[in-house]
Design a protein around this motif. Sequence first.
Motif, PDB file in Angstrom:
ATOM      1  N   ALA A  22      -4.853 -14.262  70.705  1.00  0.00           N
ATOM      2  CA  ALA A  22      -4.440 -15.031  69.478  1.00  0.00           C
ATOM      3  C   ALA A  22      -3.753 -16.361  69.983  1.00  0.00           C
ATOM      4  O   ALA A  22      -3.269 -17.078  69.190  1.00  0.00           O
ATOM      5  N   LEU A  23      -3.850 -16.591  71.444  1.00  0.00           N
ATOM      6  CA  LEU A  23      -3.343 -17.902  71.823  1.00  0.00           C
ATOM      7  C   LEU A  23      -4.269 -19.017  71.943  1.00  0.00           C
ATOM      8  O   LEU A  23      -5.289 -18.555  72.768  1.00  0.00           O
ATOM      9  N   VAL A  24      -3.914 -20.081  71.853  1.00  0.00           N
ATOM     10  CA  VAL A  24      -4.790 -21.207  71.873  1.00  0.00           C
ATOM     11  C   VAL A  24      -4.050 -22.338  72.586  1.00  0.00           C
ATOM     12  O   VAL A  24      -2.996 -22.771  71.847  1.00  0.00           O
ATOM     13  N   GLU A  25      -4.434 -22.779  73.780  1.00  0.00           N
ATOM     14  CA  GLU A  25      -3.407 -23.653  74.410  1.00  0.00           C
ATOM     15  C   GLU A  25      -2.091 -23.073  74.594  1.00  0.00           C
ATOM     16  O   GLU A  25      -1.030 -24.010  74.582  1.00  0.00           O
ATOM     17  N   GLY A  26      -1.912 -21.988  74.826  1.00  0.00           N
ATOM     18  CA  GLY A  26      -0.393 -21.301  75.158  1.00  0.00           C
ATOM     19  C   GLY A  26       0.330 -21.168  73.867  1.00  0.00           C
ATOM     20  O   GLY A  26       1.658 -20.987  73.805  1.00  0.00           O
ATOM     21  N   ARG A  27      -0.057 -21.423  72.592  1.00  0.00           N
ATOM     22  CA  ARG A  27       0.549 -21.392  71.408  1.00  0.00           C
ATOM     23  C   ARG A  27      -0.198 -20.372  70.470  1.00  0.00           C
ATOM     24  O   ARG A  27      -1.518 -20.396  70.350  1.00  0.00           O
ATOM     25  N   PRO A  28       0.607 -19.380  69.771  1.00  0.00           N
ATOM     26  CA  PRO A  28       0.134 -18.566  68.715  1.00  0.00           C
ATOM     27  C   PRO A  28      -0.748 -19.529  67.753  1.00  0.00           C
ATOM     28  O   PRO A  28      -0.272 -20.199  67.115  1.00  0.00           O
ATOM     29  N   ASP A  29      -2.038 -18.927  67.440  1.00  0.00           N
ATOM     30  CA  ASP A  29      -2.785 -19.818  66.532  1.00  0.00           C
ATOM     31  C   ASP A  29      -3.034 -18.966  65.111  1.00  0.00           C
ATOM     32  O   ASP A  29      -3.333 -17.769  65.170  1.00  0.00           O
ATOM     33  N   ILE A  30      -2.540 -19.422  63.888  1.00  0.00           N
ATOM     34  CA  ILE A  30      -2.638 -19.091  62.735  1.00  0.00           C
ATOM     35  C   ILE A  30      -3.838 -18.127  62.429  1.00  0.00           C
ATOM     36  O   ILE A  30      -3.896 -17.380  61.906  1.00  0.00           O
ATOM     37  N   ARG A  31      -5.107 -19.040  62.876  1.00  0.00           N
ATOM     38  CA  ARG A  31      -6.438 -18.553  62.712  1.00  0.00           C
ATOM     39  C   ARG A  31      -6.888 -17.211  63.309  1.00  0.00           C
ATOM     40  O   ARG A  31      -7.579 -16.472  62.939  1.00  0.00           O
TER      41      ARG A  31
END
Length: 202
Positions: free
Chosen positions: A160-169
């Motif tokens: 669920a992480l994208v570039e170290g940040r939780p991604d809503i998608r």
Amino acid sequence: MRVDFDPENMPAHDFYRLLTSVVVPRPIAWVSTLTADGETANLAPHSFFTVSCVDPPIVQFTSVGRKDSLRNVEETGEFVVNLAPEQLFAEINATATDFPRHEGEFDAVGIAREPSLRVRPPRVAGSPAALECTLHSTLRLGDSTVVFGRVVHAVVSEEALVEGRPDIRMLRPLARLGGNEWSTVGEVSELARQRYQDEPRA
């Protein structure tokens, strides 16, 4: 033309229905707690939920009435806010059932759990994110109690992480609307906040 609603001249439940249809969408805190004896793990969704403070990190949820989540938090001083994901829609709704306090929703509904790192209540194994909290304080307001929890640990699924940040998608959180309505994440738009000093001047 508008229709007026006066809370002083309406039954409280009717105005509650109006409020929860206007204040939308509302994120869901899927709160897991333990009874004081540590024998029963409870789990319930609370849609009056938000961030209260960043430093220190504090989140809040509201118990309308004295529900098991509130009693357990008051007695143990700990809880976990699990993100309510779309793929567990049926299970989340089922945990809103008014089970007896000694009958934990994890077992009654068949929800897999995993141990937390910093607090005793378990996390929902299938939730992509969880906030482990210790009780900061409570505030009684009429028929409700606001619970403030200091976040002592957070966990997010790697996928669920994208570039170290939780991604809503990837998180795919559910939200509550009015009545029996729920919502899922639809179109996501991005728009950067503009600084005053960057605005064009005549």
